[in-house]
Design an enzyme around this catalytic site. Structure first.
Site, mmCIF file in Angstrom:
data_model
loop_
_atom_site.group_PDB
_atom_site.id
_atom_site.type_symbol
_atom_site.label_atom_id
_atom_site.label_comp_id
_atom_site.label_asym_id
_atom_site.label_seq_id
_atom_site.Cartn_x
_atom_site.Cartn_y
_atom_site.Cartn_z
ATOM 1 N N LYS A 1 -5.041 7.145 6.498
ATOM 2 C CA LYS A 1 -5.323 6.013 7.247
ATOM 3 C C LYS A 1 -4.738 4.896 6.470
ATOM 4 O O LYS A 1 -4.137 4.719 5.631
ATOM 5 C CB LYS A 1 -6.941 5.930 7.223
ATOM 6 C CG LYS A 1 -7.471 7.145 7.706
ATOM 7 C CD LYS A 1 -6.993 7.420 9.233
ATOM 8 C CE LYS A 1 -8.131 8.498 9.922
ATOM 9 N NZ LYS A 1 -8.440 9.618 9.265
ATOM 10 N N THR A 2 -5.152 3.561 7.308
ATOM 11 C CA THR A 2 -4.422 2.386 6.855
ATOM 12 C C THR A 2 -4.700 1.813 5.373
ATOM 13 O O THR A 2 -3.436 1.606 4.834
ATOM 14 C CB THR A 2 -5.060 1.217 7.961
ATOM 15 O OG1 THR A 2 -4.770 1.654 9.237
ATOM 16 C CG2 THR A 2 -3.985 0.161 7.764
#
Length: 403
Positions: free
Chosen positions: A197-198
């Protein structure tokens, strides 16, 4: 440390980017007094809430745990029905089942993969009033559902935004753009901090809300349902001695779980959060490069359409490919790309097609979900990539597809 991906290295569809600052943050915790939930978690939650513009942030052990906590916090139980888009990860639907509520799968737009008010209205048509209690919209791949239209169409339903893919993004809440997670229209937003994820905490999740009541319930659900605040004690005899709160005392007002995040994970998350703007900007630039190259490949290959009313923080770079029209299969394409050092993935198999849900709810006709699934292919996207890596991926994809 050189995080730049070499043209000769294997390119996975996603991966974390860790630097010396992240390593030092974790080492500082390991050398300190706290390893489990402590001051690093408090600092991380405060910084996260500030970053997304929410009043409360509650960190937890995974995005799945976060969805379960949200289901508990909004009071889901037997007999309740929750609308979930079929194009999502299993956890979005499973969290509903964890609390014995039922899932009502909604279709999605075949080009964006996003659920909208129209699809939800079709899903609930014919159900008696009051049966549906909540909506779990999913901000897929980084772009966002039109939350304002959902709130306008279904003002009486609780809402939990699954924003695992959308940290750093923005959407139009009806009076201008707001950060995903700011919850201007109420409810809870859930983020994942899984390594692809980010930002990454190893495993982890964060929930945001502007409701003190919901924040309290989320924290209870995270830690065995324990209450330590003297003002909330229900047994005043056991909780106090001569008018003073007993320092060891706690109560359980509802069953909860051990979904805590450790200080080790939180320290990494806090360090990563400081780099969020840089990560998001890089993802946007790489995704734009993909769009320029992919959309030039011909009528049977295109990048996933960008939903209106949002400024995406791209988690995934999804190409929509008509494999049949190109005389091939997705399996053949993925295997050929892997042999050339390029990792790809499919996000997601429509959940209504999973055997458990198909047996429970019977066959469903969701043509948008099936059409999106049939064509989607997630290409490598992570901040350490260069534009040359994108070009390599597209060139190899074009060669495999004989374009």
């Amino acid at each position: 440390m050189n995080d730049t991906a070499s043209p000769k290295t294997f390119l996975p569809y996603g991966r974390q980017q860790i630097d010396a600052e992240d390593e030092q943050a974790v080492l500082d915790v390991l050398r300190g007094d706290w390893l489990t939930t402590g001051p690093a978690v408090d600092a991380y939650e405060e910084a996260f809430a500030d970053r997304v513009g929410a009043q409360h942030a509650v960190a937890c052990s995974s995005g799945t745990a976060g969805l379960h906590m949200a289901a508990i916090a909004i009071g889901l139980d037997f007999g309740d029905v929750v609308v979930v888009p079929s194009v999502t990860f299993l956890a979005t639907a499973n969290a509903v089942r964890y609390v014995n509520a039922d899932v009502l799968f909604a279709d999605v737009d075949p080009e964006t993969g996003l659920v909208g008010a129209e699809q939800i209205a079709r899903a609930i048509a014919g159900l008696s009033e009051g049966t549906v209690k909540a909506i779990f919209p999913v901000h897929l791949t980084g772009h966002t559902v039109d939350i304002a239209s959902l709130r306008s169409a279904f003002p009486h339903l609780a809402m939990v935004e699954d924003a695992c893919h959308a940290l750093g993004g923005e959407y139009d809440a009806g009076k201008g753009m707001v950060p995903v997670g700011s919850c201007p229209l109420g409810g809870i937003t859930m983020f994942s901090t899984h390594p692809v994820k980010t930002i990454a905490t190893g495993e982890g999740g964060v929930l945001t809300t502007n409701s003190q009541v919901l924040a309290n319930r989320l924290r209870w659900a995270r830690n065995h349902g324990m209450v330590r605040e003297p003002e909330r004690f229900q047994n005043r005899v056991m909780g106090f001695e001569n008018g003073e709160a007993a320092p060891w005392y706690y109560e359980m007002h509802l069953p909860g779980y051990n979904y805590r995040l450790s200080d080790v994970n939180a320290a990494l998350g806090l360090s990563q959060l400081r780099k969020l703007d840089r990560f998001v900007a890089r993802r946007r630039a790489l995704r734009q490069r993909y769009a320029e190259r992919i959309d030039a490949l011909g009528p049977h290959v295109a990048m996933q359409k960008v939903a209106q009313g949002c400024n995406p923080a791209w988690h995934l770079a999804v190409a929509l490919i008509d494999f049949a029209a190109l005389g091939t299969t997705r399996t053949a394409v993925m295997n050929a790309l892997r042999d050339r050092g390029i990792g790809t993935q499919v996000h997601y198999i429509p959940v209504h097609r999973q055997p458990y849900y198909a047996k429970r709810y019977g066959p469903l006709n969701l043509p948008g979900a099936d059409a999106y699934y049939a064509r989607c292919l997630s290409l490598p996207l992570f901040p350490a990539m260069e534009e040359s890596d994108v070009d390599r991926v597209v060139d190899e994809l074009a060669d495999v597809l004989k374009l």
